[in-house]
Scaffold this motif. Structure first.
Motif, PDB file in Angstrom:
ATOM      1  N   CYS A   1      32.344  42.114  38.390  1.00  0.00           N
ATOM      2  CA  CYS A   1      32.345  43.194  39.285  1.00  0.00           C
ATOM      3  C   CYS A   1      33.505  44.242  38.552  1.00  0.00           C
ATOM      4  O   CYS A   1      34.502  44.046  38.255  1.00  0.00           O
ATOM      5  N   LEU A   2      32.942  45.427  38.292  1.00  0.00           N
ATOM      6  CA  LEU A   2      33.662  46.580  37.509  1.00  0.00           C
ATOM      7  C   LEU A   2      33.482  47.780  38.490  1.00  0.00           C
ATOM      8  O   LEU A   2      32.539  48.210  38.925  1.00  0.00           O
ATOM      9  N   SER A   3      34.664  48.160  38.582  1.00  0.00           N
ATOM     10  CA  SER A   3      34.735  49.452  39.442  1.00  0.00           C
ATOM     11  C   SER A   3      35.339  50.617  38.663  1.00  0.00           C
ATOM     12  O   SER A   3      36.349  50.566  38.233  1.00  0.00           O
ATOM     13  N   LEU A   4      34.825  51.954  38.799  1.00  0.00           N
ATOM     14  CA  LEU A   4      35.054  53.004  37.944  1.00  0.00           C
ATOM     15  C   LEU A   4      35.528  54.131  39.018  1.00  0.00           C
ATOM     16  O   LEU A   4      34.531  54.319  40.006  1.00  0.00           O
TER      17      LEU A   4
ATOM     18  N   TYR B   1      35.881  59.212  34.425  1.00  0.00           N
ATOM     19  CA  TYR B   1      35.945  58.018  35.101  1.00  0.00           C
ATOM     20  C   TYR B   1      37.050  57.343  34.710  1.00  0.00           C
ATOM     21  O   TYR B   1      37.760  57.141  33.613  1.00  0.00           O
ATOM     22  N   THR B   2      37.941  56.604  35.832  1.00  0.00           N
ATOM     23  CA  THR B   2      39.012  55.947  35.720  1.00  0.00           C
ATOM     24  C   THR B   2      39.067  54.478  36.154  1.00  0.00           C
ATOM     25  O   THR B   2      38.282  54.260  37.144  1.00  0.00           O
ATOM     26  N   MET B   3      39.288  53.448  35.516  1.00  0.00           N
ATOM     27  CA  MET B   3      39.376  52.237  36.121  1.00  0.00           C
ATOM     28  C   MET B   3      40.531  51.692  36.580  1.00  0.00           C
ATOM     29  O   MET B   3      41.577  51.700  35.848  1.00  0.00           O
ATOM     30  N   CYS B   4      40.539  51.817  38.071  1.00  0.00           N
ATOM     31  CA  CYS B   4      41.665  51.818  38.640  1.00  0.00           C
ATOM     32  C   CYS B   4      41.888  50.297  39.575  1.00  0.00           C
ATOM     33  O   CYS B   4      42.831  50.186  40.404  1.00  0.00           O
ATOM     34  N   THR B   5      40.928  49.461  39.466  1.00  0.00           N
ATOM     35  CA  THR B   5      40.734  48.345  40.207  1.00  0.00           C
ATOM     36  C   THR B   5      40.804  47.263  39.159  1.00  0.00           C
ATOM     37  O   THR B   5      40.263  47.340  37.957  1.00  0.00           O
ATOM     38  N   ARG B   6      41.022  46.212  39.644  1.00  0.00           N
ATOM     39  CA  ARG B   6      41.172  44.792  38.748  1.00  0.00           C
ATOM     40  C   ARG B   6      39.879  44.180  38.459  1.00  0.00           C
ATOM     41  O   ARG B   6      39.030  44.292  39.334  1.00  0.00           O
ATOM     42  N   LEU B   7      39.493  43.935  37.482  1.00  0.00           N
ATOM     43  CA  LEU B   7      38.338  43.177  36.924  1.00  0.00           C
ATOM     44  C   LEU B   7      38.039  42.148  37.724  1.00  0.00           C
ATOM     45  O   LEU B   7      39.237  41.310  37.895  1.00  0.00           O
ATOM     46  N   PHE B   8      36.937  41.637  38.357  1.00  0.00           N
ATOM     47  CA  PHE B   8      36.865  40.586  39.237  1.00  0.00           C
ATOM     48  C   PHE B   8      35.438  39.643  38.642  1.00  0.00           C
ATOM     49  O   PHE B   8      34.630  40.396  38.540  1.00  0.00           O
ATOM     50  N   VAL B   9      35.674  38.383  38.517  1.00  0.00           N
ATOM     51  CA  VAL B   9      34.687  37.478  38.108  1.00  0.00           C
ATOM     52  C   VAL B   9      34.626  36.362  38.949  1.00  0.00           C
ATOM     53  O   VAL B   9      35.346  35.698  39.533  1.00  0.00           O
ATOM     54  N   LEU B  10      33.428  36.273  39.029  1.00  0.00           N
ATOM     55  CA  LEU B  10      32.785  34.757  40.264  1.00  0.00           C
ATOM     56  C   LEU B  10      31.745  34.087  39.468  1.00  0.00           C
ATOM     57  O   LEU B  10      30.526  35.021  39.380  1.00  0.00           O
ATOM     58  N   ASP B  11      31.751  33.241  39.050  1.00  0.00           N
ATOM     59  CA  ASP B  11      30.644  32.449  38.263  1.00  0.00           C
ATOM     60  C   ASP B  11      30.061  33.236  36.920  1.00  0.00           C
ATOM     61  O   ASP B  11      30.999  34.005  36.285  1.00  0.00           O
TER      62      ASP B  11
ATOM     63  N   VAL C   1      26.114  36.568  31.787  1.00  0.00           N
ATOM     64  CA  VAL C   1      25.013  35.571  31.256  1.00  0.00           C
ATOM     65  C   VAL C   1      23.655  36.021  30.477  1.00  0.00           C
ATOM     66  O   VAL C   1      23.382  35.890  29.429  1.00  0.00           O
ATOM     67  N   GLU C   2      23.230  36.810  31.563  1.00  0.00           N
ATOM     68  CA  GLU C   2      22.060  37.527  31.372  1.00  0.00           C
ATOM     69  C   GLU C   2      22.278  38.813  30.492  1.00  0.00           C
ATOM     70  O   GLU C   2      21.237  39.678  29.946  1.00  0.00           O
ATOM     71  N   GLU C   3      23.354  39.257  30.611  1.00  0.00           N
ATOM     72  CA  GLU C   3      23.774  40.779  30.009  1.00  0.00           C
ATOM     73  C   GLU C   3      22.844  41.928  30.722  1.00  0.00           C
ATOM     74  O   GLU C   3      22.247  42.630  29.811  1.00  0.00           O
ATOM     75  N   LYS C   4      23.084  41.986  31.997  1.00  0.00           N
ATOM     76  CA  LYS C   4      22.386  42.933  32.638  1.00  0.00           C
ATOM     77  C   LYS C   4      23.186  43.444  33.965  1.00  0.00           C
ATOM     78  O   LYS C   4      23.765  42.534  34.366  1.00  0.00           O
ATOM     79  N   ILE C   5      22.788  44.806  34.283  1.00  0.00           N
ATOM     80  CA  ILE C   5      23.314  45.174  35.631  1.00  0.00           C
ATOM     81  C   ILE C   5      22.389  44.861  36.572  1.00  0.00           C
ATOM     82  O   ILE C   5      21.295  45.060  36.718  1.00  0.00           O
ATOM     83  N   VAL C   6      23.011  43.908  37.714  1.00  0.00           N
ATOM     84  CA  VAL C   6      22.461  43.610  38.829  1.00  0.00           C
ATOM     85  C   VAL C   6      22.306  44.848  40.061  1.00  0.00           C
ATOM     86  O   VAL C   6      21.509  45.018  40.570  1.00  0.00           O
ATOM     87  N   MET C   7      23.365  45.312  40.139  1.00  0.00           N
ATOM     88  CA  MET C   7      23.534  46.300  41.166  1.00  0.00           C
ATOM     89  C   MET C   7      24.493  47.458  40.941  1.00  0.00           C
ATOM     90  O   MET C   7      25.541  47.104  40.283  1.00  0.00           O
ATOM     91  N   LYS C   8      24.315  48.506  41.348  1.00  0.00           N
ATOM     92  CA  LYS C   8      25.252  49.819  41.365  1.00  0.00           C
ATOM     93  C   LYS C   8      25.448  50.358  42.722  1.00  0.00           C
ATOM     94  O   LYS C   8      24.490  50.634  43.394  1.00  0.00           O
ATOM     95  N   GLN C   9      26.656  50.542  43.034  1.00  0.00           N
ATOM     96  CA  GLN C   9      27.044  50.961  44.454  1.00  0.00           C
ATOM     97  C   GLN C   9      28.019  52.040  44.295  1.00  0.00           C
ATOM     98  O   GLN C   9      28.926  51.724  43.778  1.00  0.00           O
TER      99      GLN C   9
ATOM    100  N   SER D   1      35.608  65.139  45.930  1.00  0.00           N
ATOM    101  CA  SER D   1      34.255  64.140  45.844  1.00  0.00           C
ATOM    102  C   SER D   1      34.940  62.947  45.440  1.00  0.00           C
ATOM    103  O   SER D   1      34.066  62.180  44.532  1.00  0.00           O
ATOM    104  N   SER D   2      36.216  62.520  45.766  1.00  0.00           N
ATOM    105  CA  SER D   2      36.723  61.144  45.048  1.00  0.00           C
ATOM    106  C   SER D   2      35.702  59.954  45.561  1.00  0.00           C
ATOM    107  O   SER D   2      35.542  59.904  46.779  1.00  0.00           O
ATOM    108  N   ARG D   3      35.521  59.145  44.760  1.00  0.00           N
ATOM    109  CA  ARG D   3      34.534  58.014  45.078  1.00  0.00           C
ATOM    110  C   ARG D   3      34.646  56.792  44.026  1.00  0.00           C
ATOM    111  O   ARG D   3      35.148  57.272  42.679  1.00  0.00           O
ATOM    112  N   ASP D   4      34.089  55.520  44.224  1.00  0.00           N
ATOM    113  CA  ASP D   4      34.060  54.608  43.240  1.00  0.00           C
ATOM    114  C   ASP D   4      32.626  54.199  43.039  1.00  0.00           C
ATOM    115  O   ASP D   4      31.794  54.315  43.934  1.00  0.00           O
TER     116      ASP D   4
END
Length: 543
Positions: free
Chosen positions: A322-325, A308-318, A346-354, A335-338
């Protein structure tokens, strides 16, 4: 005295470089820079099998198996001009550098004038004092002059400031020295023009600091426009290379792993052992540097693929990050995909995986890019310089993710850019994008937009411009348009209701200046849009 000597030598080298530029009739165009840099050529041996780790430093990949072909004195001069134009950026920037170097010499001379005026038994006119200060500096007599401050504490502070200015000048001096006389080394780095801009800003800041100190020592008020005479606390934040073979964090993308949001700074590293291994998110307080949070945001066990390669910028909102690999990308892969993760820090948990699959057009463009760079064993310096994703890089694809929120509604935008041919990373903003908008946390695809350029995104409202018609290219992967060259429609899309609330048409930018938009959320809950038309004194507000 050493500071004055260094500034004088650098001024002489810049003057000599200007002479070379005039001989080459430098016009600072990209085409001319490419031609001048092509004077230096290197041959490369295939050494790809010697290193299995894809995270080897860029310098290894640049110089491993490379041999520079001998060139003539005239070609060396032309290459020096091309390299200088690429590093300096423009004539205005070069002129500003001249003024900064003159400012260093002027600072030393003004300091000597103060010393002379306070030490001589009779008052002398300013022109005489100026001539004496120049004579003292030229003869090396400045080494006999003491500090501006009389107290020991002031002298220690002054010595610190003088050293800061000297080191800043020395950094730029070494750059100009390499451009003028040496083989390509540090200046060949893909992000060096950006680094050079940082070196110049450091010199300007430190010079203003020392000038303000001398003014305060002489009981003068520091100049109002120079606000750098207050030293801020320096803090160091470590951006580490990946310690995990499964996750690739390329060094040239290091800035994409650091984001300042509110009072905090967010940094992502790949490290850890056993169950703690993965992408580790560290949250520091911006003013104190104190670690507020540090936890494994994405465990390695959640990643099913090999690389996995981190190719997009880290994004923070409140409270959301948002992390994309990317899996497959930036290399060619069917099979290229993100894999996009939404993390509540704050709660130290994953809310969603897309999972967002890449388009066939992007995959075709990646194939073409790899074919291009693997085409020849002999490369010019300009070609190989542009093999990484940076502002001066030659690329044809780019990815991005961002978030928007209104009340309890949260949205994620994933974008692709595909160019018809290799171009600079800085030109990506001129082209339309393929944008997918998902509703979170369920991950439902709400909208899919093609040939659009997002102008602003905030509070659940996205303002974008869309090409009225597609200008198809002969190349099979071309579906996007350079939006500056065609008629567009500016649309406002409410992500909460899914409805378009406003639209306005404009002709190509070369004929008409398009407005600038800014979205703001009022404290009472209203969303406001500011529209400013360039060249007019009127600013329109919409609610």
């Amino acid at each position: 005295q050493d500071l004055y000597n260094l500034a004088r030598q650098m001024g002489s080298m810049i003057t000599a470089w200007r002479g070379r530029m005039k001989q080459c009739h430098g016009d600072w165009s990209k085409e001319q820079i490419r031609t001048l840099l092509s004077a230096r050529k290197v041959t490369r041996k295939d050494a790809s099998g010697e290193f299995e780790d894809e995270e080897q430093d860029w310098w290894f990949t640049q110089f491993l198996g490379a041999k520079e072909i001998e060139i003539s004195v005239e070609d060396r001069m032309r290459y020096s001009v091309g390299r200088g134009m690429l590093v300096f950026g423009s004539l205005d920037t070069l002129a500003q550098l001249d003024r900064e170097i003159y400012g260093v010499k002027n600072l030393v001379q003004n300091f000597l004038i103060r010393v002379l005026s306070s030490s001589l038994p009779v008052a002398l006119p300013y022109p005489v004092l100026l001539c004496l200060s120049k004579l003292i500096c030229s003869s090396g007599g400045g080494t006999k002059v003491g500090w501006a401050g009389r107290e020991r504490a002031s002298q220690l502070v002054e010595s610190k400031y003088v050293n800061m200015v000297y080191l800043a000048v020395l950094d730029i001096y070494n750059v100009v020295l390499e451009i003028m006389f040496k083989h390509a080394a540090e200046t060949i780095s893909p992000n060096f023009p950006e680094k050079f801009a940082f070196l110049r800003s450091t010199l300007a800041r430190n010079l203003a600091l020392l000038e303000s100190f001398h003014q305060l020592t002489g009981h003068e008020e520091p100049q109002g426009e120079k606000v750098h005479y207050q030293v801020l606390k320096e803090m160091e934040f470590k951006i580490e290379t990946s310690k995990l073979r499964q996750i690739v964090l390329q060094k040239r993308f290091a800035r994409d792993r650091v984001v300042v949001s509110g009072d905090n700074i967010f940094i992502v590293n790949a490290k850890g052992e056993d169950m703690e291994a993965g992408l580790v998110l560290a949250v520091h307080h911006l003013k104190t540097g104190e670690v507020i949070k540090q936890f494994t945001a994405i465990a390695q066990s959640l990643l099913s693929g090999n690389k996995y390669t981190m190719c997009t910028r880290l994004f923070v909102l409140d409270e959301f990050v948002c992390l994309s690999l990317s899996q497959g990308y930036p290399k060619a892969s069917i099979s290229s995909r993100d894999q996009v993760f939404l993390v509540n820090w704050v709660e130290e948990k994953i809310v969603m995986k897309q999972t967002v699959s890449h388009s066939s057009q992007l995959k075709d463009a990646v194939d073409e890019r790899e074919d291009y760079f693997n085409y020849s064993e002999s490369e010019t310096d300009f070609d190989y310089l542009n093999t990484s994703d940076d502002d001066n890089d030659m690329v044809n694809t780019s990815l991005g993710v961002c978030l928007s929120r209104k009340g309890n509604e949260l949205f994620m935008l994933h974008s692709e850019v595909v160019l018809p041919e290799l171009g600079c990373m800085a030109e990506m903003d001129d082209w339309g994008r393929h944008v997918k908008i998902f509703g979170l946390p369920k991950g439902l695809l709400l909208h899919e937009l093609v040939n659009v350029r997002v102008l602003d995104l905030h509070a659940g409202l996205v303002i974008y411009e869309e090409a009225k018609e597609r200008h198809l290219n002969r190349k099979k992967h071309q579906v996007l348009t350079r939006l500056n060259d065609c008629d567009v429609v500016v649309k406002w899309l409410d992500l909460v209701t899914g409805k378009e609330v406003f639209q306005e048409s404009f002709s190509e930018a070369l004929q008409t200046q398009r407005p600038v938009y800014c979205i703001a959320r009022h404290s009472e809950g209203d969303t406001m849009v500011m529209q400013y038309k360039v060249g007019q004194e009127l600013i329109s507000l919409y609610r």
